[in-house]
Design a protein around this motif. Structure first.
Motif, PDB file in Angstrom:
ATOM      1  N   ASP A  84      18.095  11.045  47.670  1.00  9.96           N
ATOM      2  CA  ASP A  84      18.941  10.759  46.512  1.00  9.96           C
ATOM      3  C   ASP A  84      18.153  10.737  45.199  1.00  9.96           C
ATOM      4  OD1 ASP A  84      21.336  10.444  48.017  1.00  9.96           O
ATOM      5  OD2 ASP A  84      20.677   8.459  48.635  1.00  9.96           O
ATOM      6  N   PHE A  85      16.849  10.525  45.281  1.00  9.22           N
ATOM      7  CA  PHE A  85      16.020  10.468  44.078  1.00  9.22           C
ATOM      8  C   PHE A  85      15.263  11.770  43.810  1.00  9.22           C
ATOM      9  CE2 PHE A  85      16.159   6.014  45.602  1.00  9.22           C
ATOM     10  CZ  PHE A  85      16.737   5.421  44.488  1.00  9.22           C
ATOM     11  N   VAL A  86      15.316  12.696  44.757  1.00  2.53           N
ATOM     12  CA  VAL A  86      14.510  13.910  44.658  1.00  2.53           C
ATOM     13  C   VAL A  86      15.113  14.896  43.660  1.00  2.53           C
ATOM     14  CG1 VAL A  86      13.849  15.996  45.948  1.00  2.53           C
ATOM     15  CG2 VAL A  86      13.491  13.740  46.945  1.00  2.53           C
ATOM     16  N   ASN A  87      14.238  15.554  42.895  1.00  4.48           N
ATOM     17  CA  ASN A  87      14.651  16.681  42.063  1.00  4.48           C
ATOM     18  C   ASN A  87      14.877  17.853  43.016  1.00  4.48           C
ATOM     19  OD1 ASN A  87      14.907  18.891  40.357  1.00  4.48           O
ATOM     20  ND2 ASN A  87      13.424  18.103  38.883  1.00  4.48           N
ATOM     21  N   LYS A  88      16.120  18.243  43.202  1.00  7.95           N
ATOM     22  CA  LYS A  88      16.478  19.211  44.235  1.00  7.95           C
ATOM     23  C   LYS A  88      16.422  20.665  43.763  1.00  7.95           C
ATOM     24  CE  LYS A  88      19.552  15.753  46.322  1.00  7.95           C
ATOM     25  NZ  LYS A  88      19.307  14.730  45.299  1.00  7.95           N
ATOM     26  N   ASN A  89      16.109  20.899  42.506  1.00  7.47           N
ATOM     27  CA  ASN A  89      16.079  22.262  41.975  1.00  7.47           C
ATOM     28  C   ASN A  89      14.899  23.034  42.550  1.00  7.47           C
ATOM     29  OD1 ASN A  89      18.338  21.852  40.318  1.00  7.47           O
ATOM     30  ND2 ASN A  89      17.059  20.940  38.724  1.00  7.47           N
ATOM     31  N   ALA A  90      15.195  24.176  43.170  1.00  2.83           N
ATOM     32  CA  ALA A  90      14.139  24.975  43.790  1.00  2.83           C
ATOM     33  C   ALA A  90      13.370  25.807  42.770  1.00  2.83           C
ATOM     34  CB  ALA A  90      14.736  25.888  44.861  1.00  2.83           C
ATOM     35  N   VAL A  91      14.045  26.199  41.685  1.00  3.49           N
ATOM     36  CA  VAL A  91      13.412  27.006  40.636  1.00  3.49           C
ATOM     37  C   VAL A  91      13.436  26.182  39.354  1.00  3.49           C
ATOM     38  CG1 VAL A  91      13.445  29.197  39.374  1.00  3.49           C
ATOM     39  CG2 VAL A  91      14.197  29.123  41.761  1.00  3.49           C
ATOM     40  N   MET A  92      12.348  25.466  39.108  1.00  5.32           N
ATOM     41  CA  MET A  92      12.297  24.549  37.972  1.00  5.32           C
ATOM     42  C   MET A  92      11.649  25.230  36.764  1.00  5.32           C
ATOM     43  SD  MET A  92      11.508  20.817  39.651  1.00  5.32           S
ATOM     44  CE  MET A  92      10.800  21.229  41.245  1.00  5.32           C
ATOM     45  N   VAL A  93      12.440  25.446  35.733  1.00 12.69           N
ATOM     46  CA  VAL A  93      11.961  26.061  34.495  1.00 12.69           C
ATOM     47  C   VAL A  93      12.577  25.331  33.314  1.00 12.69           C
ATOM     48  CG1 VAL A  93      11.639  28.358  35.511  1.00 12.69           C
ATOM     49  CG2 VAL A  93      13.852  27.761  34.505  1.00 12.69           C
ATOM     50  N   ALA A  94      12.006  25.548  32.138  1.00  8.75           N
ATOM     51  CA  ALA A  94      12.594  25.022  30.901  1.00  8.75           C
ATOM     52  C   ALA A  94      13.649  26.032  30.454  1.00  8.75           C
ATOM     53  CB  ALA A  94      11.532  24.826  29.841  1.00  8.75           C
ATOM     54  N   TYR A  95      14.892  25.731  30.734  1.00 15.09           N
ATOM     55  CA  TYR A  95      16.001  26.676  30.548  1.00 15.09           C
ATOM     56  C   TYR A  95      15.995  27.323  29.163  1.00 15.09           C
ATOM     57  CZ  TYR A  95      20.859  28.388  30.923  1.00 15.09           C
ATOM     58  OH  TYR A  95      21.980  29.180  30.966  1.00 15.09           O
ATOM     59  N   ASP A  96      15.839  26.531  28.127  1.00 13.72           N
ATOM     60  CA  ASP A  96      15.919  27.049  26.754  1.00 13.72           C
ATOM     61  C   ASP A  96      14.753  27.953  26.386  1.00 13.72           C
ATOM     62  OD1 ASP A  96      18.255  25.661  26.411  1.00 13.72           O
ATOM     63  OD2 ASP A  96      17.307  23.928  25.464  1.00 13.72           O
ATOM     64  N   ALA A 154       8.945  28.259  47.084  1.00 12.74           N
ATOM     65  CA  ALA A 154       7.847  27.463  46.534  1.00 12.74           C
ATOM     66  C   ALA A 154       7.264  28.169  45.322  1.00 12.74           C
ATOM     67  CB  ALA A 154       6.766  27.243  47.585  1.00 12.74           C
ATOM     68  N   LYS A 155       6.959  27.403  44.307  1.00 12.51           N
ATOM     69  CA  LYS A 155       6.295  27.958  43.136  1.00 12.51           C
ATOM     70  C   LYS A 155       4.854  28.289  43.489  1.00 12.51           C
ATOM     71  CE  LYS A 155       5.303  26.995  38.254  1.00 12.51           C
ATOM     72  NZ  LYS A 155       5.449  26.016  37.147  1.00 12.51           N
ATOM     73  N   GLN A 156       4.376  29.423  43.045  1.00 11.50           N
ATOM     74  CA  GLN A 156       3.002  29.814  43.317  1.00 11.50           C
ATOM     75  C   GLN A 156       2.058  28.791  42.686  1.00 11.50           C
ATOM     76  OE1 GLN A 156       2.220  34.101  43.321  1.00 11.50           O
ATOM     77  NE2 GLN A 156       0.435  33.682  42.033  1.00 11.50           N
ATOM     78  N   GLY A 157       1.268  28.139  43.538  1.00 12.41           N
ATOM     79  CA  GLY A 157       0.380  27.089  43.068  1.00 12.41           C
ATOM     80  C   GLY A 157       1.032  25.719  43.026  1.00 12.41           C
ATOM     81  N   GLY A 158       2.332  25.642  43.374  1.00 12.38           N
ATOM     82  CA  GLY A 158       3.059  24.377  43.363  1.00 12.38           C
ATOM     83  C   GLY A 158       2.832  23.569  44.626  1.00 12.38           C
ATOM     84  N   ALA A 159       3.272  22.304  44.597  1.00 12.21           N
ATOM     85  CA  ALA A 159       3.015  21.392  45.711  1.00 12.21           C
ATOM     86  C   ALA A 159       4.127  21.367  46.746  1.00 12.21           C
ATOM     87  CB  ALA A 159       2.790  19.977  45.170  1.00 12.21           C
ATOM     88  N   TRP A 160       5.362  21.797  46.360  1.00 16.92           N
ATOM     89  CA  TRP A 160       6.506  21.594  47.233  1.00 16.92           C
ATOM     90  C   TRP A 160       7.285  22.871  47.480  1.00 16.92           C
ATOM     91  CZ3 TRP A 160       6.460  17.081  49.628  1.00 16.92           C
ATOM     92  CH2 TRP A 160       5.783  16.028  49.023  1.00 16.92           C
ATOM     93  N   ALA A 161       7.923  22.920  48.648  1.00 22.48           N
ATOM     94  CA  ALA A 161       8.808  24.034  49.014  1.00 22.48           C
ATOM     95  C   ALA A 161      10.191  23.466  49.273  1.00 22.48           C
ATOM     96  CB  ALA A 161       8.283  24.760  50.257  1.00 22.48           C
ATOM     97  N   PHE A 162      11.220  24.206  48.837  1.00 18.19           N
ATOM     98  CA  PHE A 162      12.601  23.743  48.918  1.00 18.19           C
ATOM     99  C   PHE A 162      13.430  24.704  49.768  1.00 18.19           C
ATOM    100  CE2 PHE A 162      10.644  22.256  45.085  1.00 18.19           C
ATOM    101  CZ  PHE A 162      11.092  20.947  44.919  1.00 18.19           C
ATOM    102  N   SER A 163      14.220  24.151  50.655  1.00 22.82           N
ATOM    103  CA  SER A 163      15.073  24.959  51.527  1.00 22.82           C
ATOM    104  C   SER A 163      16.424  25.200  50.856  1.00 22.82           C
ATOM    105  CB  SER A 163      15.278  24.242  52.870  1.00 22.82           C
ATOM    106  OG  SER A 163      16.119  24.993  53.710  1.00 22.82           O
ATOM    107  N   VAL A 164      16.757  26.473  50.642  1.00 25.58           N
ATOM    108  CA  VAL A 164      18.001  26.863  49.971  1.00 25.58           C
ATOM    109  C   VAL A 164      18.797  27.764  50.916  1.00 25.58           C
ATOM    110  CG1 VAL A 164      18.993  28.089  47.993  1.00 25.58           C
ATOM    111  CG2 VAL A 164      16.907  26.721  47.711  1.00 25.58           C
ATOM    112  N   PRO A 165      20.117  27.565  51.021  1.00 30.62           N
ATOM    113  CA  PRO A 165      20.916  28.439  51.890  1.00 30.62           C
ATOM    114  C   PRO A 165      20.736  29.912  51.539  1.00 30.62           C
ATOM    115  CG  PRO A 165      22.212  26.562  51.183  1.00 30.62           C
ATOM    116  CD  PRO A 165      20.934  26.515  50.395  1.00 30.62           C
ATOM    117  N   LEU A 166      20.555  30.733  52.569  1.00 23.93           N
ATOM    118  CA  LEU A 166      20.386  32.169  52.366  1.00 23.93           C
ATOM    119  C   LEU A 166      21.572  32.754  51.606  1.00 23.93           C
ATOM    120  CD1 LEU A 166      18.970  34.631  54.995  1.00 23.93           C
ATOM    121  CD2 LEU A 166      20.953  35.269  53.645  1.00 23.93           C
TER     122      LEU A 166
END
Length: 329
Positions: free
Chosen positions: A179-191, A291-303
């Motif tokens: 419930d506290f996790v940032n669940k976004n698999a592709v984290m970027v600064a949108y703007d 997973a982001k290249q060089g990042g610490a975490w991998a996120f499972s996203v529905p195919l």
């Protein structure tokens, strides 16, 4: 006198009616609620939280497992200490803090309890604790259910007073680490996004911002070199940044990324400085681990969500008009 009699009767009736309405609180402001606050504190003053709640997988079992969750506030935002240092969505933590600060009680069961075991509070498994800016702590212990359905006994760790608290108020605090996790698999600064390329199973598309001096919402875009309206470009961008997980992330090193079927290459620009981020994805049955290249975490996203993001680049199919059958004379 006979003429005044009906008027006198009417006056008496009105006085009686006013007295009855007053006695029944008809004239009180119904919006005012006499809340019994458990404590007075500001959610913004909470610097650390620690609580033990039932594990989601065993919550209905009489031998339910209680998991410990701990988070602390740093300069860069909230960080999780236990069960592990998952990436955190600070808004979720702020919501928990607001729910804790707003806790109320229904009544006081006993002012100076000596037999805590009678209330299930001798060795309670469930508790909520916060540390405040001034160095103090508030630890609320949860005991057995009351005879009244939906109510439980509760007390502070440093006080013998037993409270009656409704379970519905505690539901907002009974969170799982997810419930506290940032669940976004592709984290970027949108703007700040200037371009995004998606490679998927040997095919690809490239979305580029066409007007550097305008925001992502105002600028026109190019998709594989073809002009696209502002709303068309952001719609495709939205599909990518909306990719999210419904389970706890894994350490990136646990996911083998040899020959990934998915790759996002994203260019961002801030204060005239451009950065390029790469996200790789590996198919695992009906999901894709990203997973982001060089990042610490991998996120499972529905195919299916990945395929939908890729297909969003294709023009919408034009419906074929139906032709009424010709009826022979």
């Amino acid at each position: 006198m006979k003429r005044l009699l009906p008027t006198l009767i009417l006056v008496i009736v009105c006085i009686g009616g006013f007295w009855y309405a007053s006695s029944q609180n008809f004239f009180k402001d119904k919006t005012v609620v006499d809340e019994k606050k458990l404590f007075t504190l500001a959610a913004a003053d909470i610097q650390a939280i620690s609580f033990q709640a039932k594990n989601a997988a065993s919550s209905e079992s009489p031998d339910a497992v209680y998991d410990l969750t701990e988070l602390t506030k740093k300069d860069a935002g909230w960080e999780m200490l236990k069960p592990t240092a998952y990436p955190i969505n600070s808004f979720s933590v702020d919501s928990w803090n607001e729910a804790f600060a707003a806790l109320t009680y229904e009544g006081i069961v006993e002012e100076n309890a000596t037999s805590l075991a009678d209330y299930g509070l001798a060795e309670p498994k469930q508790f909520y604790q916060v540390s405040l800016k001034d160095g103090s702590t508030k630890k609320l212990l949860i005991g057995s259910p009351l005879p009244i359905e939906g109510h439980v006994y509760a007390k502070f760790a440093d006080s013998p007073k037993i409270f009656d608290v409704t379970e519905s108020l505690l539901e907002g605090l009974n969170k799982q680490p997810l419930d506290f996790v940032n669940k976004n698999a592709v984290m970027v600064a949108y703007d700040n996004v200037n371009s995004i390329q998606m490679d998927w199973k040997g095919s690809k598309w490239l979305l580029e911002k066409a007007q550097a001096d305008k925001t992502v919402f105002e600028s026109t875009w190019k998709l594989d070199g073809k002009d696209r309206k502002a709303e068309e470009g952001t719609a495709l961008l939205d599909k990518v940044v909306a990719l999210s997980t419904a389970e706890l992330p894994k350490a990136a090193v646990e996911v083998k990324m040899e020959a990934p079927e998915l790759k996002f290459t994203i260019t961002e620009s801030e204060a005239g400085k451009a950065t390029i981020s790469t996200f790789n994805g590996k198919i695992d049955k009906e999901n894709v681990w990203i997973a982001k290249q060089g990042g610490a975490w991998a996120f499972s996203v529905p195919l299916a969500s990945i395929q939908e993001a890729f297909d969003a680049s294709k023009p919408a199919a034009t419906p074929v008009p139906s032709i009424a059958p010709t009826v022979a004379p």
